[in-house]
Motif scaffolding. Structure first.
Motif, PDB file in Angstrom:
ATOM      1  N   ASN A  82       0.833  -1.211   0.000  1.00 58.27           N
ATOM      2  CA  ASN A  82       0.000   0.000   0.000  1.00 58.27           C
ATOM      3  C   ASN A  82       0.867   1.260   0.000  1.00 58.27           C
ATOM      4  O   ASN A  82       0.540   2.252  -0.655  1.00 58.27           O
ATOM      5  N   ARG A  85       2.080   1.814  -3.473  1.00 55.95           N
ATOM      6  CA  ARG A  85       1.058   2.403  -4.347  1.00 55.95           C
ATOM      7  C   ARG A  85       0.940   3.907  -4.127  1.00 55.95           C
ATOM      8  O   ARG A  85       0.722   4.670  -5.067  1.00 55.95           O
ATOM      9  N   LEU A  86       1.078   4.342  -2.866  1.00 55.44           N
ATOM     10  CA  LEU A  86       1.026   5.777  -2.590  1.00 55.44           C
ATOM     11  C   LEU A  86       2.216   6.496  -3.209  1.00 55.44           C
ATOM     12  O   LEU A  86       2.090   7.615  -3.716  1.00 55.44           O
ATOM     13  N   GLY A  89       1.846   6.147  -7.296  1.00 56.49           N
ATOM     14  CA  GLY A  89       0.710   6.840  -7.886  1.00 56.49           C
ATOM     15  C   GLY A  89       0.164   6.086  -9.085  1.00 56.49           C
ATOM     16  O   GLY A  89      -0.093   4.871  -9.034  1.00 56.49           O
TER      17      GLY A  89
END
Length: 270
Positions: A82, A85-86, A89
């Motif tokens: 996670n 993913r941040l 982007g």
């Protein structure tokens, strides 16, 4: 005319040299042929160097030795993904075909930014770190609310640093045993702490006003009802915080020196 025709015929009968044979000695281009062919082949291909990437599972394996023995893992692999993913982007969409990975230089940049944010927040949450945090010192909002060049908070932070300097100097004497500099006290009032600091050799210029010191001692665990009196445990805890700030400052100074020697730009790759 006949001589010119013979020279032209002789030149046309010679086979053109291979790229690797140019400059080579003897038949077949000599030892320089393979090296030349290899060097020109890498440039001609135009293939960029491979970017090193690391997945969530591999990252946890790398940082596993940094975890205290017997402690539980503080983060799961799904949480690391996670985080990836941040950081990635929209670029994380193309990574869904396989295990989600991030380039090492991007991860290094994220860790450096997180370290800077942590240091900034730590400087804002503790009174004694005001001297080492540019954001805190620029606010000018000391405990005493002074509007002078130095807030009461900054003066008290400088006082504890000077007190810690004297404590370290006494512990560095040859053959010196660890000394309880607050021996005989169960708690210290602001006046007693200032008097003990004078006895240890702290300069008068580094001593704050009693009222300013009392308000700062309350933020460090002192009793507001007893005029800021602080226990011996809290007094030593304050010195530990000062020593932690000292180590952080020394580490940052060392990194700055090494970056200067390596001609490294602090901004990093983008």
């Amino acid at each position: 005319e006949q001589r010119r025709s013979s020279v032209t015929a002789r030149h046309s009968s010679v086979a053109p040299a291979e790229p690797g044979q140019l400059g080579g000695g003897g038949s077949g281009g000599g030892a320089g042929a393979p090296a030349s062919a290899a060097s020109t082949g890498g440039l001609a291909s135009g293939t960029p160097p491979a970017i090193i990437k690391i997945g969530a599972g591999r990252l946890l394996e790398v940082v596993a030795p940094m975890v205290a023995i017997g402690s539980q893992p503080w983060i799961e692999e799904s949480e690391v993904e996670n985080m990836y993913r941040l950081l990635l982007g929209n670029n994380a969409i193309g990574e869904e075909a396989g295990p989600l990975q991030i380039s090492v230089f991007q991860l290094d940049k994220a860790v450096r930014r997180a370290s800077e944010a942590f240091d900034r927040l730590r400087g804002e949450c503790c009174t004694l770190f005001v001297g080492g945090s540019s954001s805190s010192s620029s606010n000018g909002g000391g405990v005493g609310g002074g509007s002078g060049t130095q807030s009461a908070q900054a003066v008290c932070a400088r006082f504890f640093k000077a007190l810690d300097d004297q404590f370290l100097q006494r512990s560095h004497f040859h053959g010196a045993e660890p000394e309880d500099i607050f021996d005989g006290f169960e708690e210290l009032t602001p006046r007693q702490l200032l008097q003990r600091a004078r006895e240890l050799g702290v300069e008068e210029d580094d001593l704050p006003e009693i009222e300013d010191l009392a308000s700062v001692l309350v933020t460090l665990g002192g009793s507001r009802s007893r005029g800021g009196a602080i226990s011996i445990g809290h007094a030593y805890r304050a010195l530990v915080l000062v020593q932690d700030l000292r180590r952080t400052s020394q580490h940052q100074a060392l990194l700055s020196h090494l970056h200067c020697l390596a001609h490294h730009k602090e901004g990093g790759p983008t």
